[in-house]
Design a protein around this motif. Structure first.
Motif, short mmCIF file in Angstrom:
data_model
loop_
_atom_site.label_atom_id
_atom_site.label_comp_id
_atom_site.label_asym_id
_atom_site.label_seq_id
_atom_site.Cartn_x
_atom_site.Cartn_y
_atom_site.Cartn_z
N LEU A 1 65.27 37.68 51.83
CA LEU A 1 66.49 38.37 51.44
C LEU A 1 67.32 37.35 50.68
N LYS B 1 70.86 36.67 48.52
CA LYS B 1 72.18 37.13 48.09
C LYS B 1 72.63 36.14 47.03
N THR C 1 72.24 32.58 48.75
CA THR C 1 71.93 32.54 50.18
C THR C 1 70.53 33.12 50.34
N ALA D 1 74.02 36.06 56.32
CA ALA D 1 72.98 36.83 56.98
C ALA D 1 72.81 36.39 58.43
N ASN E 1 88.12 30.65 44.47
CA ASN E 1 86.67 30.51 44.58
C ASN E 1 86.26 29.14 45.08
N HIS F 1 84.63 39.84 45.05
CA HIS F 1 84.08 39.14 43.89
C HIS F 1 83.20 37.97 44.28
N VAL F 2 83.38 37.44 45.48
CA VAL F 2 82.56 36.30 45.90
C VAL F 2 81.53 36.73 46.94
N SER G 1 84.29 28.72 48.53
CA SER G 1 82.98 28.11 48.37
C SER G 1 82.81 26.91 49.30
N GLY H 1 74.64 25.99 46.00
CA GLY H 1 75.50 26.38 44.89
C GLY H 1 76.92 26.65 45.33
N THR H 2 77.79 26.86 44.35
CA THR H 2 79.20 27.12 44.64
C THR H 2 79.64 28.38 43.90
N LEU H 3 80.91 28.71 44.08
CA LEU H 3 81.46 29.91 43.42
C LEU H 3 82.29 29.51 42.20
N MET I 1 77.98 26.85 56.74
CA MET I 1 76.53 26.81 56.69
C MET I 1 76.02 25.51 57.29
N THR J 1 80.20 26.52 52.48
CA THR J 1 79.24 25.41 52.58
C THR J 1 79.40 24.71 53.92
N VAL K 1 75.58 35.22 44.18
CA VAL K 1 76.89 35.48 43.60
C VAL K 1 77.00 34.60 42.35
N SER L 1 75.29 30.94 59.64
CA SER L 1 74.81 31.58 58.42
C SER L 1 75.49 32.94 58.21
N SER M 1 67.62 34.20 53.15
CA SER M 1 67.34 34.37 54.58
C SER M 1 65.99 35.05 54.78
N PRO M 2 65.42 34.88 55.98
CA PRO M 2 64.07 35.36 56.23
C PRO M 2 63.96 36.89 56.24
N ASP N 1 75.55 39.79 42.74
CA ASP N 1 76.93 40.07 42.31
C ASP N 1 77.16 39.24 41.06
N THR O 1 68.24 30.55 57.55
CA THR O 1 69.09 30.96 56.44
C THR O 1 69.72 29.72 55.81
N ALA O 2 69.71 29.66 54.48
CA ALA O 2 70.28 28.50 53.81
C ALA O 2 71.14 28.95 52.63
N LEU O 3 71.99 28.04 52.18
CA LEU O 3 72.88 28.33 51.06
C LEU O 3 72.89 27.15 50.09
N GLN P 1 76.00 30.91 43.52
CA GLN P 1 75.84 30.62 44.95
C GLN P 1 74.72 31.51 45.48
#
Lengths: 97, 349
Positions: free
Chosen positions: A62, A64, A20, B128, B77, B109-110, B81, A10-12, B88, B85, A66, B93, A22-23, A34, A6-8, A18
């Protein structure tokens, strides 16, 4: 291509997204989005993400997302980043860019 | 635009400013133990002025407070955020947050999902695998619909005849029993060892399934008071969240209609937990309280087993233990004693 972890990326923050990743073993690319502008731009955002992931030969995942009002180029850049992290690739994927 | 910096709470002036900032946002009264348990703390600064903060502890986001800047939600946010990060990068995760009800929408919202809420607090998760994935990926849950399914949640530190007695009773009274073993690693026996001993101890019961409880059942995220000494109000509030999460997510997905617990004569925390379960679970889930197994007039508890181990009087508790657990302790006595010497708490849970 098989997602390794799973990786992420970007920011909010405003104008960013942002993501995410995942497998998944089946079900194609499933996106949970969202966004305040989902009703106008939801399909477009999902389309950019799906197309970019397909560029990496990712079939099942998968996602996600935002969204905070990101433009297409930002969405694409963040998707590339998250895909490379999830696939544990360090070399830039020039053909996708 | 505000920038993020690490806050080093070991510096007294930094800690003082941080505590004052949290207090001005209605966050106060937490113990030093709770503050010491965080992995890192960040501050959001507008010039030299602190305008936001947040911390991570394990996979949990904590101590989040922000001033509202020019753009509504921007500071919040940015803090969340950054914390996500960092989690992660640390390999988490899946993340959770415990917060006040007024922040539920902001976290929504986030991208956070609400797991349970009460009048004073709410528990959310992101990342996840989430709770739906956790529950639907448990092997064997597909055939649980239309069956009489019961559940037991246990730490089993270690698995005793008392646990065995509870599982046997549930197995005799139901078609399927799902046993969830607490995953948090803060007990004398590691979660892998506890899991292994429970599996060995119930291997002959064909309708019993043993699963790790993950972040969802009596975990350090949902119920820290189980592992840290805490006041009654805190215990009651955390157990309510834990009970509601079980009632609203676990039970419906796995078709569980009964939950078995051992009567609790000794542990204060667990006694409150049982009372709260009795209040929260019905009518969706029936709570069945089973009187403790007694062996030669004494109640069988894992606490006594750990005590006997520490006092080198293992023989006195041999009757309390199934062969598999007895054998394991014999084989690993030195290692366990080393852990006790290192200061693992054996009196708690």
């Amino acid at each position: 291509m098989e997602i390794k972890k799973t990786a992420l990326a970007g920011t909010l923050e405003s104008s960013d997204i942002q993501i995410t990743l995942s497998p998944a073993t089946s079900g194609g690319i499933q996106i949970d989005l969202d966004s305040a502008v989902a009703s106008q731009y939801g399909d477009q955002i999902k389309d950019v993400i799906t197309t970019t992931l397909q560029g990496f030969q990712i079939e099942n995942a998968l996602v996600k997302a935002v969204d905070k009002g990101a433009l297409d180029c930002v969405i694409k850049a963040r998707t590339v980043a998250v895909a490379q992290r999830a696939l544990e690739q360090t070399e830039p994927a020039w053909e996708v860019l | 635009m505000a920038d993020i910096r690490d806050l080093h709470l070991r510096v007294p002036s930094v800690k003082k400013e941080w505590i004052a900032f949290l207090a001005s946002h209605g966050l106060s009264g937490f113990s030093d133990a709770e503050v010491a348990s965080v992995d890192s703390v960040i501050g959001l600064f507008d010039g030299d002025r602190l305008v936001g903060t947040g911390a991570i502890a394990g996979n949990v986001l904590k101590f989040i407070a922000v001033d509202e800047g020019d753009v509504p939600g921007a500071n919040f946010n940015q803090v969340v955020s950054e914390l996500q990060t960092r989690l992660m990068m640390a390999g988490h995760s899946h993340m959770m947050v415990f917060t006040k009800p007024q922040y539920e929408t902001s976290f929504g919202h986030v991208g956070f999902t609400t797991l349970a809420k009460t009048a004073v607090g709410v528990l959310l998760e992101a990342g996840a695998p989430g709770i739906k994935q956790y529950l639907t990926q448990l092997p064997g849950v597909q055939d649980q619909a239309h069956k009489q399914v019961a559940a037991i949640v246990m730490n089993a530190n270690p698995f005793t005849q008392g646990h065995r007695y509870l599982v046997e009773k549930a197995a005799a009274e139901n078609e399927i029993v799902d046993v969830f073993v607490v995953s948090t690693d803060r007990s004398l026996f590691t979660s892998a060892e506890r899991m292994q001993l429970v599996q060995a101890g119930v291997a002959d019961l064909k309708n019993v399934r043993v699963y790790p409880g993950g972040d969802y059942m009596v975990s350090y995220a949902t119920f820290p008071a189980y592992f840290l000494k805490s006041g009654d109000d805190v215990i009651r509030y955390q157990t309510t969240l834990d009970a509601r999460l079980f009632r609203d997510w676990v039970a419906p997905t796995l078709h569980i209609s009964r939950r078995y617990v051992g009567e609790e004569p000794k542990s204060h925390t667990t006694a409150i937990y049982n009372t709260v379960l009795a209040k929260e679970l019905p009518p969706a889930v029936q709570l069945i309280v089973v009187p403790r197994l007694t062996q030669a007039g004494t109640v069988v508890t894992a606490t006594q087993v750990r005590q006997a181990l520490a006092n080198h009087q293992l023989a006195t508790v041999q009757d309390f233990l199934p062969v598999s657990t007895w054998q394991f302790i014999q084989d690993h006595q030195d290692e366990l004693l080393k852990r006790i010497a290192k200061g693992v708490n054996i009196r708690g849970n």
